[in-house]
Scaffold this motif. Structure first.
Motif, PDB file in Angstrom:
ATOM      1  N   PRO A 107       0.832  -1.216   0.000  1.00 43.43           N
ATOM      2  CA  PRO A 107       0.000   0.000   0.000  1.00 43.43           C
ATOM      3  C   PRO A 107       0.864   1.263   0.000  1.00 43.43           C
ATOM      4  O   PRO A 107       1.958   1.287   0.566  1.00 43.43           O
ATOM      5  CB  PRO A 107      -0.808  -0.132   1.305  1.00 43.43           C
ATOM      6  CG  PRO A 107      -0.770  -1.586   1.647  1.00 43.43           C
ATOM      7  CD  PRO A 107       0.545  -2.100   1.136  1.00 43.43           C
ATOM      8  N   GLU A 108       0.364   2.302  -0.616  1.00 41.93           N
ATOM      9  CA  GLU A 108       1.144   3.535  -0.742  1.00 41.93           C
ATOM     10  C   GLU A 108       1.413   4.180   0.611  1.00 41.93           C
ATOM     11  O   GLU A 108       2.464   4.808   0.818  1.00 41.93           O
ATOM     12  CB  GLU A 108       0.403   4.523  -1.652  1.00 41.93           C
ATOM     13  CG  GLU A 108       0.288   4.057  -3.104  1.00 41.93           C
ATOM     14  CD  GLU A 108      -0.412   5.087  -3.967  1.00 41.93           C
ATOM     15  OE1 GLU A 108      -0.774   6.162  -3.418  1.00 41.93           O
ATOM     16  OE2 GLU A 108      -0.584   4.838  -5.171  1.00 41.93           O
ATOM     17  N   LYS A 109       0.475   4.068   1.555  1.00 37.29           N
ATOM     18  CA  LYS A 109       0.627   4.727   2.850  1.00 37.29           C
ATOM     19  C   LYS A 109       1.439   3.900   3.847  1.00 37.29           C
ATOM     20  O   LYS A 109       1.657   4.348   4.983  1.00 37.29           O
ATOM     21  CB  LYS A 109      -0.744   5.021   3.450  1.00 37.29           C
ATOM     22  CG  LYS A 109      -1.595   5.966   2.594  1.00 37.29           C
ATOM     23  CD  LYS A 109      -2.940   6.209   3.270  1.00 37.29           C
ATOM     24  CE  LYS A 109      -3.800   7.155   2.453  1.00 37.29           C
ATOM     25  NZ  LYS A 109      -5.134   7.395   3.099  1.00 37.29           N
ATOM     26  N   LEU A 110       1.878   2.722   3.444  1.00 37.26           N
ATOM     27  CA  LEU A 110       2.543   1.850   4.410  1.00 37.26           C
ATOM     28  C   LEU A 110       3.846   2.458   4.924  1.00 37.26           C
ATOM     29  O   LEU A 110       4.106   2.474   6.127  1.00 37.26           O
ATOM     30  CB  LEU A 110       2.820   0.483   3.772  1.00 37.26           C
ATOM     31  CG  LEU A 110       3.562  -0.521   4.655  1.00 37.26           C
ATOM     32  CD1 LEU A 110       2.739  -0.868   5.882  1.00 37.26           C
ATOM     33  CD2 LEU A 110       3.915  -1.779   3.870  1.00 37.26           C
ATOM     34  N   ALA A 111       4.687   2.969   4.047  1.00 38.48           N
ATOM     35  CA  ALA A 111       5.994   3.483   4.464  1.00 38.48           C
ATOM     36  C   ALA A 111       5.836   4.637   5.450  1.00 38.48           C
ATOM     37  O   ALA A 111       6.515   4.695   6.483  1.00 38.48           O
ATOM     38  CB  ALA A 111       6.793   3.927   3.249  1.00 38.48           C
TER      39      ALA A 111
END
Length: 930
Positions: free
Chosen positions: A598-602
């Protein structure tokens, strides 16, 4: 004539005084000290093999108890297709199953023992059949649930009826003589999951006549954890099963459940057309197994599998019975771990044993030295050598034998095991050594009357016998070192190879004793020109120490070498586990996903306490290709960020520049593993990432990389790869699948998993700390480590005792010297300097020699010591890092040496303090009575 004394008893003669009793009364403290030394040594000698047996047995039983039930079960199996006719139908009778069970029980003999009353006997369908009833639950609508029919003996004894009635009697025959209907019971879990109750009917698909199962009752197990309900995994609870999905399709699921029929109805299983499987499960009793039972038990299992016992069983039953068990694999794994740990224990045992042996000889030598005048006088007045030896032997045996017996008995009582012979032999060896040390030393000194002469260590000339003995020891040391480097420790416990560290210490002691006089002679001459007398007198006293003082140095060097060798082994194990954990995770934490992250994971992960940086990389496992002919992982990274990550975790520098210089023409530069570089041989190959086929060339070679641990890899620049396929530059083809996490402090695993779960599912979180915990010691390795540390502690105690004995040997003469010098005006400060200068050279020799020998042992013996099994056991999932071997442990090198120096200084200071508080006349009269 008579003198009036007729009839009176004769006057008693004076009783002959016993030499032993007189000596023990004259010196009770020495006898008590010897008895205590023998008691402790005999106890340790007898306790060591029993302690080893106890931890080995505990590890064996613990590993078997923690294993799955099926892995510690011995099972028999057979099958029937139903096409053999009436003869085959007789095998479905409970009597035939009981006959096979009885015949098998007769073949079982110790050490193989079966748990009484735990055998599980039954028959089940060869494969499951689809249940066609529409009311049954279907997780995937297109897939019908499937059921197995099981006729397992003892249902009434192992369950209680919850509802309905138990199935009983044979299945009724239909008009054609076949069986198309059977009564069955189900468990509570099956009834709840499948929505069944008493009176329900289950219609199973067959190749011919439809088959109906009528549910008569619901049962609950009386002991859900017993073998009856767990040997067959699907008997107790339905299982959600997934058939293998086709490529590109999502997995599908269906319920698999079991219905229980009466043993008399077992022939009905053949009506389904799936055949039948017979089984006899026998849980093995592992509570009485010992390490010595492993080899005979493996032999017996092999005989039951494909040996004489298997042939006898098949001949007696007329059936091709097959034996299966996971016990053999567990025993093999245990034996491999035990073989790996045993050399470490043997090294410690030989080291502490040799040190204790030297201390016992020192105690006898000290006693002989203190009584030198007495024994010389006895010999000069006509005492025979045999008589002197007999009297001395009587003294020592009176103190040593009872103490040794007490030590042996104490070890046998406190450490109960099945074996005792080795403990008794080792304890007896201690008694023999302690009894013979004083007589043999007296024989060596007083065999021939000799005039008094100096025996200075700086002036004594080595005899021919000493030279021959030293050459013999040198040959043994060379042989042990060469044999260990060639054969290694993989072959098991070889006492000669295990004695290599001790032999190296002995050789080092001989070399140091040869070299010790040289610095004393060099220092004595310039010290004589100094204005003060303390330095010259101290060095002169150091040079006049007895030449026979090599036993203290030998004991000290042996204990220091064993401690440093063990420390290097344990340090190598710890470093190897750290490197393996680091290679498996690649960072402080790692998050893997089946698809794009997912894009927001980092951003979410960076908010977790302890997280410093994150880096996303894309990993695509690839099968063998024509270019490589081996599986590998294709890794797409940002070269600069990935190089920074590699440096931060302590791995070799990543060659980022090799991937940055790409003009878009020709094969794409890549960093590859060494195996793939050998396959390329300077050429090119095609790889198939999701974004499109790309030709690559090897621009650099690495042995390992954090993103793809324990596999071959091809690493390319993600930006350059996207430029070569601009029409496919979408996130599902280029997005990261792995998030590498580095930390600046401890990472909270629970918080990291919670943050990951908030952003999506189907992601796996792995932490470096947790992976390192997985590689911790097993029960067997923990026991071996404990025995080794205890042996090292025992060796340190004996080495300290050896140091004390060496100091006590010269204590009376030293006290007299200090008293004389005080009468001449020497102060306490100069007295302390004199004592330190006298004894410090010997203590420094032992300490520095211990450090040097400990450093030399690693390159000498390291190539032959394989610590892979000791570090990782028999776990096939852990790859040993390159360069795994012995490591220098500064603590085990420096701490014992400095401890011995500190002990020597404390003892000498105490002696100076005590001597200073006594009157000079007391010390000046030392030696008046001996």
């Amino acid at each position: 004539m008579t003198n009036g004394t007729e009839g009176l008893p004769a006057a008693p003669r004076p009783a002959a005084l016993s030499w032993v009793r007189v000596r023990l009364r004259a010196a009770p403290a020495a006898a008590i000290a010897m008895a205590l030394l023998v008691l402790v040594t005999a106890f340790l000698a007898a306790a060591l093999p029993r302690a080893v047996d106890r931890y080995e047995v505990k590890a064996l039983r613990g590993s078997l108890a923690d294993a799955k039930l099926r892995d510690r079960t011995l099972s028999l199996s057979d099958s029937s297709s139903g096409a053999e006719g009436a003869g085959d139908m007789s095998r479905f009778a409970p009597e035939w199953l009981a006959g096979v069970e009885s015949g098998f029980q007769k073949l079982v003999r110790p050490p193989l023992r079966l748990l009484p009353g735990q055998s599980v006997v039954g028959i089940r369908t060869g494969s499951d059949s689809a249940a066609l009833d529409p009311a049954l639950p279907r997780p995937t609508k297109a897939l019908n649930p499937k059921a197995d029919l099981v006729a397992q003996q003892g249902l009434e004894q192992h369950s209680r009826l919850v509802a309905g009635s138990m199935p009983s009697g044979p299945a009724p025959a239909d008009a054609s003589g076949g069986m198309s209907r059977v009564d069955a019971a189900i468990t509570e879990q099956t009834a709840k999951v499948m929505g069944l109750r008493p009176g329900s009917e289950i219609h199973l698909s067959t190749l011919g006549t439809p088959f109906t199962v009528h549910v008569t009752g619901v049962v609950a197990p009386t002991e859900p954890g017993s073998a009856y309900w767990n040997e067959e995994q699907d008997v107790l609870t339905p299982q959600l099963t997934s058939p293998p999905p086709k490529p590109g399709e999502y997995p599908t699921f269906y319920w698999h459940f079991t219905v229980l029929i009466a043993p008399e109805a077992a022939p009905a299983l053949l009506s389904l057309g799936k055949g039948a499987s017979f089984y006899w499960h026998h849980p093995v009793d592992t509570s009485r197994l010992t390490a010595q039972d492993v080899a005979p038990l493996q032999s017996q299992l092999a005989s039951l599998d494909s040996g004489p016992a298997a042939a006898a069983m098949q001949e007696g039953t007329g059936s091709y019975l097959h034996t299966t068990t996971g016990l053999g694999r567990l025993l093999t794994s245990y034996e491999r771990d035990r073989t790996a740990a045993l050399p470490l224990v043997l090294v410690a045992a030989i080291g502490v044993g040799a040190t204790a042996f030297a201390v016992l000889l020192m105690a006898g030598g000290l006693a002989a030295e203190r009584r030198r005048g007495e024994l010389a006088l006895l010999r000069s007045r006509g005492g025979s050598l045999r008589g002197m030896v007999g009297r001395l032997l009587g003294e020592t045996t009176t103190a040593a034998v009872p103490a040794a017996l007490a030590g042996i008995a104490l070890a046998l009582v406190l450490l109960p095991t099945d074996r005792y012979l080795l403990s008794v032999l080792l304890g007896s060896a201690v008694a023999v050594t302690a009894s013979l040390a004083l007589p043999l030393r007296a024989v060596a000194v007083h065999r021939r009357p000799r005039p008094a002469a100096r025996e200075d260590v700086a002036t004594a000339r080595p005899s021919r016998r000493r030279t021959v003995a030293e050459l013999t020891v040198t040959v043994l040391v060379i042989g042990a070192v060469v044999a260990l480097r060639r054969r290694g420790t993989v072959s098991g416990a070889d006492p000669f190879l295990a004695a290599a560290p001790v032999l190296v210490a002995v050789a080092a002691a001989l070399i140091l004793l040869r070299l010790y006089p040289l610095p004393l002679r060099l220092l004595a001459r310039p010290a004589a020109r100094l204005t003060g007398a303390v330095t010259h007198l101290g060095l002169a006293r150091a040079g006049r120490s007895p030449a026979g003082a090599q036993l203290p140095l030998l004991a000290l060097l042996m204990s220091l070498t064993v401690a440093s060798f063990g420390g290097s082994v344990l340090a190598g194990v710890a470093d190897g586990r750290d490197e393996a954990a680091r290679a498996a995770i690649g960072a402080d934490a790692r998050i893997d996903a089946n698809f794009v992250l997912p894009e927001k994971l980092a951003a979410t992960v960076r908010q977790v306490p302890g997280v410093a940086r994150t880096l996303g990389v894309r990993i695509e496992p690839s099968a063998s290709t024509a270019g490589f002919e081996m599986p590998y992982s294709l890794v797409s990274v940002d070269p600069v960020a990935y190089a920074a990550l590699t440096r931060s975790i302590g791995l070799p520098d990543f060659p980022a520049d090799a991937l940055l210089h790409d003009d878009g023409n020709g094969p794409m530069p890549a960093v590859v593993s060494r195996n793939l570089a050998a396959k390329l041989a300077g050429g090119t190959a095609s790889v198939q990432p999701a974004i499109g086929t790309t030709d690559i060339r090897a621009a650099a070679v690495l042995d390992l990389t954090p993103a793809a641990p324990n596999v071959d890899f091809v690493i390319v620049s993600s930006a350059q790869l996207a430029k070569r396929h601009p029409d496919m530059n979408y996130s599902q083809y280029t997005g990261p699948t792995v998030l590498m996490v580095t930390a600046d402090g401890p990472i909270d695993g629970k918080a990291l998993r919670a943050a990951t779960a908030r952003t999506g599912s189907n992601m796996f979180v792995a932490l470096l700390s947790e992976q390192r915990g997985v590689l911790s010691d097993s029960a067997l390795q923990t026991g071996a480590r404990g025995i080794y540390l205890a042996a090292v502690a025992g060796g340190a105690g004996y080495s300290a005792l050896a140091l004390l004995l060496s100091l006590l040997q010269a204590a009376p003469q030293r006290a007299a010297l200090l008293a004389r010098l005080r009468t001449m005006g020497m102060g306490r400060r100069d007295g302390r300097r004199l004592v330190f200068l006298e004894m410090l050279p010997q203590a420094l020799l032992a300490a520095i020699g211990g450090v040097l020998v400990g450093l030399a042992v690693i390159p000498l013996l390291g190539p032959g010591v394989d610590i892979t099994a000791l570090a990782f056991g028999s776990d096939p999932g852990t790859s040993a890092p390159a360069g795994l071997g012995l490591r220098v442990d500064p603590l085990s090198l420096a701490l014992p040496s400095f401890g011995l120096l500190a002990l020597a200084c404390v003892v000498l200071l105490a002696q100076v303090w005590v001597t200073g508080r006594r009157r000079e006349s007391t010390d000046l009269r030392v030696g008046d009575r001996s």
